[in-house]
Design a protein around this motif. Structure first.
Motif, PDB file in Angstrom:
ATOM      1  N   SER A  24     -29.647  15.529 136.294  1.00 15.85           N
ATOM      2  CA  SER A  24     -28.374  14.975 135.814  1.00 15.85           C
ATOM      3  C   SER A  24     -28.570  14.279 134.466  1.00 15.85           C
ATOM      4  CB  SER A  24     -27.806  13.990 136.836  1.00 15.85           C
ATOM      5  OG  SER A  24     -27.458  14.647 138.015  1.00 15.85           O
ATOM      6  N   GLY A  25     -29.688  13.573 134.310  1.00 17.68           N
ATOM      7  CA  GLY A  25     -29.990  12.929 133.024  1.00 17.68           C
ATOM      8  C   GLY A  25     -30.159  13.940 131.904  1.00 17.68           C
ATOM      9  N   PHE A  26     -30.864  15.038 132.197  1.00 15.42           N
ATOM     10  CA  PHE A  26     -31.034  16.075 131.182  1.00 15.42           C
ATOM     11  C   PHE A  26     -29.712  16.784 130.885  1.00 15.42           C
ATOM     12  CE2 PHE A  26     -35.695  16.294 132.478  1.00 15.42           C
ATOM     13  CZ  PHE A  26     -36.102  15.550 131.383  1.00 15.42           C
ATOM     14  N   ALA A  27     -28.862  16.906 131.888  1.00 13.99           N
ATOM     15  CA  ALA A  27     -27.547  17.522 131.673  1.00 13.99           C
ATOM     16  C   ALA A  27     -26.717  16.695 130.700  1.00 13.99           C
ATOM     17  CB  ALA A  27     -26.816  17.690 132.999  1.00 13.99           C
ATOM     18  N   ILE A  28     -26.899  15.378 130.735  1.00 11.07           N
ATOM     19  CA  ILE A  28     -26.195  14.513 129.783  1.00 11.07           C
ATOM     20  C   ILE A  28     -26.593  14.870 128.366  1.00 11.07           C
ATOM     21  CG2 ILE A  28     -25.995  12.149 128.915  1.00 11.07           C
ATOM     22  CD1 ILE A  28     -26.490  11.241 131.751  1.00 11.07           C
ATOM     23  N   LEU A  29     -27.881  15.074 128.152  1.00 11.34           N
ATOM     24  CA  LEU A  29     -28.350  15.448 126.808  1.00 11.34           C
ATOM     25  C   LEU A  29     -27.724  16.765 126.371  1.00 11.34           C
ATOM     26  CD1 LEU A  29     -32.120  14.490 127.098  1.00 11.34           C
ATOM     27  CD2 LEU A  29     -30.338  13.287 125.822  1.00 11.34           C
ATOM     28  N   ALA A  30     -27.618  17.719 127.284  1.00  9.80           N
ATOM     29  CA  ALA A  30     -26.997  19.000 126.954  1.00  9.80           C
ATOM     30  C   ALA A  30     -25.528  18.818 126.592  1.00  9.80           C
ATOM     31  CB  ALA A  30     -27.148  19.970 128.121  1.00  9.80           C
ATOM     32  N   ILE A  31     -24.813  18.028 127.380  1.00  5.26           N
ATOM     33  CA  ILE A  31     -23.400  17.755 127.080  1.00  5.26           C
ATOM     34  C   ILE A  31     -23.280  17.091 125.719  1.00  5.26           C
ATOM     35  CG2 ILE A  31     -21.387  16.363 127.749  1.00  5.26           C
ATOM     36  CD1 ILE A  31     -22.343  16.706 130.690  1.00  5.26           C
TER      37      ILE A  31
END
Length: 192
Positions: A24-31
């Protein structure tokens, strides 16, 4: 407490939950990268590289936006398609949706474990930062904003944990209401 309603705590379950929090933390970076990519040239042209105060404020704002954006992957990965959780919520709300009942059931099933795991991860990030290693914070990027605020870092860690609790509760409310709204039958009566 009814033990058959609770998730069986195992190393596999704990590692799975940790993995989802990190993903979820890495998904934030992608967003963030998808949103910022088209804006980067415009922003770069308007930023004064010598203004360190403004630069610090920008970093704090970006990091705090990570904390806010964390609710999106948290909902998508932990709530949206969680059939076991959906079944539990629909079971306890069969005679009507009551938020208190939903919270009690979910926190008995997995919510309390999620909060303990997240608080443990927060403590590890805080301890690593206190020892001078900021790299581990990359795995919990949603917490970075709380460490950039000019307050003691332990308070920042507590704020990060409270922010997670609020986001988790909001995800639960959203998912619970959505599942209840889309249920096929309530209490053996006809279709809604």
């Amino acid at each position: 407490m009814n033990t058959e309603q609770n998730e069986k705590v195992s190393a596999k379950l704990v590692l799975s939950r940790i993995g989802w929090f990190v993903i979820s933390g890495f998904a934030i970076l992608a967003i963030y990268l998808v949103v910022m990519a088209p804006l980067a040239p415009v922003l770069a042209a308007n930023i004064d590289p010598t203004d360190t105060g403004a630069r610090s404020a920008r970093f704090a704002l970006v990091y705090l936006s990570f904390a806010i954006l964390y609710i999106i992957p948290l909902y998508l990965f932990l709530f949206r398609n969680n059939i076991g959780l959906k079944t539990e919520v629909l079971r306890v709300t069969e005679n009507g949706f009551d938020l208190k009942t939903v919270f009690r059931a979910v926190y008995r099933r997995i919510g309390l474990l999620d909060h303990v795991i997240y608080a443990g991860m927060t403590f590890i990030v805080w301890a690593a930062r206190a020892l001078g290693s900021s790299f581990i914070g990359f795995f919990m990027v949603q917490q970075a904003g709380f460490y950039s605020i000019p307050i003691p870092e332990i308070i920042g860690a507590l704020l990060a944990t409270l922010c997670f609790a609020a986001e988790y509760a909001l995800c639960l409310v959203t998912a619970g209401k959505r599942w209840d709204k889309n249920r096929l039958r309530r209490g053996g009566s006809g279709n809604n």
